[in-house]
Design an enzyme around this catalytic site. Structure first.
Site, short mmCIF file in Angstrom:
data_model
loop_
_atom_site.label_atom_id
_atom_site.label_comp_id
_atom_site.label_asym_id
_atom_site.label_seq_id
_atom_site.Cartn_x
_atom_site.Cartn_y
_atom_site.Cartn_z
N HIS A 47 1.02 -1.15 -0.06
CA HIS A 47 -0.07 0.09 0.01
C HIS A 47 1.08 1.18 -0.01
O HIS A 47 1.87 1.30 0.63
CB HIS A 47 -0.95 -0.05 1.15
CG HIS A 47 -1.66 1.18 1.36
ND1 HIS A 47 -1.33 2.14 2.61
CD2 HIS A 47 -2.72 1.69 0.95
CE1 HIS A 47 -2.16 3.09 2.47
NE2 HIS A 47 -3.16 2.89 1.36
N HIS A 120 2.75 10.70 -1.31
CA HIS A 120 1.80 10.42 0.04
C HIS A 120 1.88 11.36 1.09
O HIS A 120 2.54 11.60 1.95
CB HIS A 120 2.17 8.94 0.44
CG HIS A 120 0.93 8.53 1.57
ND1 HIS A 120 1.23 7.70 2.48
CD2 HIS A 120 -0.52 8.61 1.46
CE1 HIS A 120 0.20 7.56 3.05
NE2 HIS A 120 -0.82 8.02 2.61
#
Length: 319
Positions: A47, A120
């Site tokens: 992820h 991110h």
């Protein structure tokens, strides 16, 4: 005379053997598992796969509230965003060596650069092209391993940049790309030289080698008990057609600001992993085994995450 290995040397040799086995785990599967669709295999996934090289000098992209504060308090804000945005510790080659075969890839454009980056919270220091070049070189050394690349959550990208990105990926991986839509088996991939399934979550882009979005079961919970409860509820609804992902990743829920200021995503994740991996091990029998495909998590490669998932393909497998 024969030398006697020390305990440290034996441990190191064991670790090297395990790494080599994980690096080629698809090649080493029993024949019966090479003939079924990849959607019926248990596959370890990463992820926010590239969130190991976040750039403290970059501006904050998300979340919106933090992005606004970054303009005034960047020295204070960015270290916190990095603590919670850093979702992996191993680089792309190390994740591949650790057995990871699904990669969640989030791409963003930078106003001041012609390059595309992963992100991110913050941009990565590594460019998209650098990451994909490293991955392609690894595949060249492990020709029976197949990876699933899921590009999604695009930010700050124009239509022309989407075209440039997809053209780069097609040219970069060339004949390694598996065309859609039927999910192949490993045997199918080996016979045709396919090593990459490329999922691209943008409806304006349509191409025979670009697969649509792969369904991701995301609990959006900060407590591992809630994540497991969500995944079990999803399983009761039945498995999706084709490839799909069960996400073990936790989410900061924003309710405990002191936790956000003092802890990190790694601390929270590693505390939760024993319970999450117990859930993985429970998926080894009966109908449960049919309810998993890709299982993705944060900080892969630092514990038994990949081994436990790969082991699901071997449990009760017979000769």
């Amino acid at each position: 005379m024969y030398g006697i290995c020390s305990t440290e040397e034996l441990d190191e040799n064991k670790k090297m053997a395990e790494t080599e086995s994980l690096a080629d785990w698809m090649a080493n599967l029993k024949e019966k598992f090479t003939k079924i669709p990849l959607s019926q295999l248990a596959i370890p996934g990463s992820h926010d796969a590239m969130a190991y090289s976040l750039d403290m000098d970059s501006s904050v992209l998300e979340p919106k509230k933090i992005k606004a504060l970054d303009k005034m308090f960047s020295t204070f804000i960015r270290p916190i965003v990095k603590k919670w945005g850093t979702a992996q510790e191993k680089n792309i080659s190390e994740q591949l060596d650790a057995g990871i075969r699904y990669f969640d890839l989030r791409v963003a454009g930078k106003p001041e650069s012609s390059d595309l980056f992963f992100y991110h919270g913050l941009y990565t220091t590594m460019t998209m092209k650098e990451g994909m070049t490293e991955l392609e070189k690894w595949l060249g050394r492990h020709t029976k391993e197949v990876v699933i690349l899921a590009f999604s959550h695009f930010k700050e990208m124009s239509a022309d940049q989407h075209t440039d990105l997809t053209n780069f990926l097609k040219e970069h991986f060339k004949a390694k790309l598996c065309p859609k839509p039927q999910v192949p088996s490993l045997k199918d991939c080996w016979e045709n030289g396919y090593q990459v399934i490329l999922s691209y979550d943008n409806r304006s882009i349509d191409d025979p080698v670009l697969w649509p979005r792969i369904e991701y079961w995301w609990a959006d919970k900060s407590d591992p008990k809630d994540v497991i409860s969500y995944l079990n509820n999803q399983k009761q609804k039945g498995r999706p057609e084709g490839l799909f992902v069960a996400g073990l990743n936790l989410t900061f829920d924003g309710n405990d600001m002191l936790l956000y200021l003092t802890k990190s995503l790694k601390e929270k994740t590693m505390t939760a992993y024993p319970r999450l991996l117990d859930w993985v091990k429970e998926q080894h029998s009966g109908s449960d085994k049919e309810s998993v495909n890709i299982i993705a998590g944060d900080f892969v490669g630092v514990n038994s995450f990949a081994q436990d998932i790969i082991q699901l393909n071997k449990a009760d497998s017979g000769p």
